[in-house]
Design an enzyme around this catalytic site. Structure first.
Site, PDB file in Angstrom:
ATOM      1  N   HIS A 250     -15.329 -29.243 -27.647  1.00 53.31           N
ATOM      2  CA  HIS A 250     -14.083 -28.490 -27.594  1.00 53.31           C
ATOM      3  C   HIS A 250     -13.470 -28.358 -28.983  1.00 53.31           C
ATOM      4  O   HIS A 250     -13.840 -29.078 -29.915  1.00 53.31           O
ATOM      5  CB  HIS A 250     -13.103 -29.179 -26.639  1.00 53.31           C
ATOM      6  CG  HIS A 250     -13.573 -29.186 -25.215  1.00 53.31           C
ATOM      7  ND1 HIS A 250     -12.957 -28.469 -24.211  1.00 53.31           N
ATOM      8  CD2 HIS A 250     -14.610 -29.835 -24.615  1.00 53.31           C
ATOM      9  CE1 HIS A 250     -13.578 -28.678 -23.064  1.00 53.31           C
ATOM     10  NE2 HIS A 250     -14.598 -29.504 -23.276  1.00 53.31           N
TER      11      HIS A 250
ATOM     12  N   SER B 184     -26.379 -35.687 -28.818  1.00 48.54           N
ATOM     13  CA  SER B 184     -26.546 -35.367 -30.222  1.00 48.54           C
ATOM     14  C   SER B 184     -25.294 -35.738 -31.000  1.00 48.54           C
ATOM     15  O   SER B 184     -24.590 -36.672 -30.641  1.00 48.54           O
ATOM     16  CB  SER B 184     -26.901 -33.897 -30.409  1.00 48.54           C
ATOM     17  OG  SER B 184     -27.458 -33.696 -31.686  1.00 48.54           O
TER      18      SER B 184
ATOM     19  N   ASP C 195     -16.176 -36.594 -26.486  1.00 53.02           N
ATOM     20  CA  ASP C 195     -16.314 -38.016 -26.209  1.00 53.02           C
ATOM     21  C   ASP C 195     -17.494 -38.530 -27.027  1.00 53.02           C
ATOM     22  O   ASP C 195     -18.533 -37.874 -27.117  1.00 53.02           O
ATOM     23  CB  ASP C 195     -16.634 -38.253 -24.731  1.00 53.02           C
ATOM     24  CG  ASP C 195     -15.441 -38.020 -23.816  1.00 53.02           C
ATOM     25  OD1 ASP C 195     -14.361 -37.637 -24.308  1.00 53.02           O
ATOM     26  OD2 ASP C 195     -15.590 -38.225 -22.596  1.00 53.02           O
TER      27      ASP C 195
END
Length: 295
Positions: free
Chosen positions: A153, A259, A96
């Site tokens: 992921h 980050s 995200d």
């Protein structure tokens, strides 16, 4: 932009050059890992309210469910909250966040912001042989804001071949800094994971930043801190019982505080990115953002 905003932005950038970024980041990291009871719960509650975090999609939904701020920040989502696109030709967003930049790697350079490029070879640890499979390929850089889900992921299936720790600075990686600090992603501390896939090589670069308490991978745990002064490399077997393989959508790492992830892809691996996606586009883990070239 008003003159007052311009002056304010210059001050913010100047302070980043002079403040002890590693010391501050490690101190905040210790605080974020501390179990402080009601104070931890209060800080998490304030953070949720301040950033408008949707706890309805989290596996644990209450501030009091987390004994440290780090555990809250790396919270799991409910099963099914981020469905992974089942089309094996679809490359999926790994996190995200929001797209910072993406496009072609041209003459060994990636776009950071208007007027700023940075070196692919430097980004991946300084070895031209490591960078060679990605020359002429594509890249995508995604910024994770504090409110975002902070587990990373796999955008496609792959087998881990190498991990590289690259020491560096800890500048903020927010849009303002990206527009004002040259070579930002190639000068900050980072962890590079390189994978073999059915369609070529994939590199996932986890970039550290100011107050990022640590970078972790699922196979090796915490990589940093402690920070180092040298580049370190770990090789992994391609086959056999000790090979580390991932399906598309598997978790591969996490940030403790926000980050950036930079992904690079071998030439001919991808078709064009999804039409209309570009700087500022919101990303959601599991949604497709490019399609893989297949025979």
């Amino acid at each position: 932009m008003s003159s007052n905003n311009s002056i304010s932005d210059k001050i913010k950038i100047t302070l980043q050059y002079i403040m002890p970024k590693h010391a501050i980041s490690r101190l905040i990291g210790k605080l974020a890992a501390a179990k402080m009871g009601w104070l931890t719960t209060k800080l998490i509650s304030m953070f949720i309210k301040s950033y408008g975090i949707n706890m309805g999609e989290a596996k644990l939904k209450n501030a009091s469910d987390f004994d440290t701020f780090n555990n809250f920040f790396t919270r799991e989502l409910e099963e099914g909250a981020r469905p992974i696109d089942e089309d094996q030709k679809a490359l999926c967003y790994p996190v995200d966040g929001a797209i910072s930049q993406q496009g072609d790697i041209i003459d060994g350079q990636l776009i950071q912001a208007k007027g700023f490029n940075y070196s692919l070879t430097t980004l991946l640890g300084g070895d031209e042989k490591t960078a060679a499979p990605f020359q002429g390929g594509k890249f995508s850089c995604i910024y994770l804001a504090p409110k975002d889900y902070h587990r990373i992921h796999m955008p496609m299936a792959g087998t881990l071949r190498e991990m590289i720790y690259v020491p560096g600075e800890l500048f903020s990686v927010n849009p303002l800094t990206a527009q004002n600090v040259p070579d930002l992603f190639a000068r900050n501390e980072r962890v590079v994971a390189i994978f073999d896939t059915e369609f070529g090589q994939l590199a996932m670069v986890l970039v550290g930043a100011t107050i990022v308490a640590s970078i972790e991978t699922t196979w090796a745990g915490t990589i940093t801190p402690p920070a180092g002064k040298d580049v370190f490399r770990w090789k992994y077997p391609k086959t056999g019982d000790e090979a580390i393989t991932f399906a598309k959508g598997d978790e591969m790492g996490r940030f403790k505080l926000g980050s950036t992830v930079v992904s690079t892809f071998s030439p001919t691996m991808l078709n064009e990115f999804v039409e209309g996606a570009g700087p500022g586009t919101v990303t959601r883990l599991g949604e497709p953002y490019a399609f893989i070239n297949t025979p």
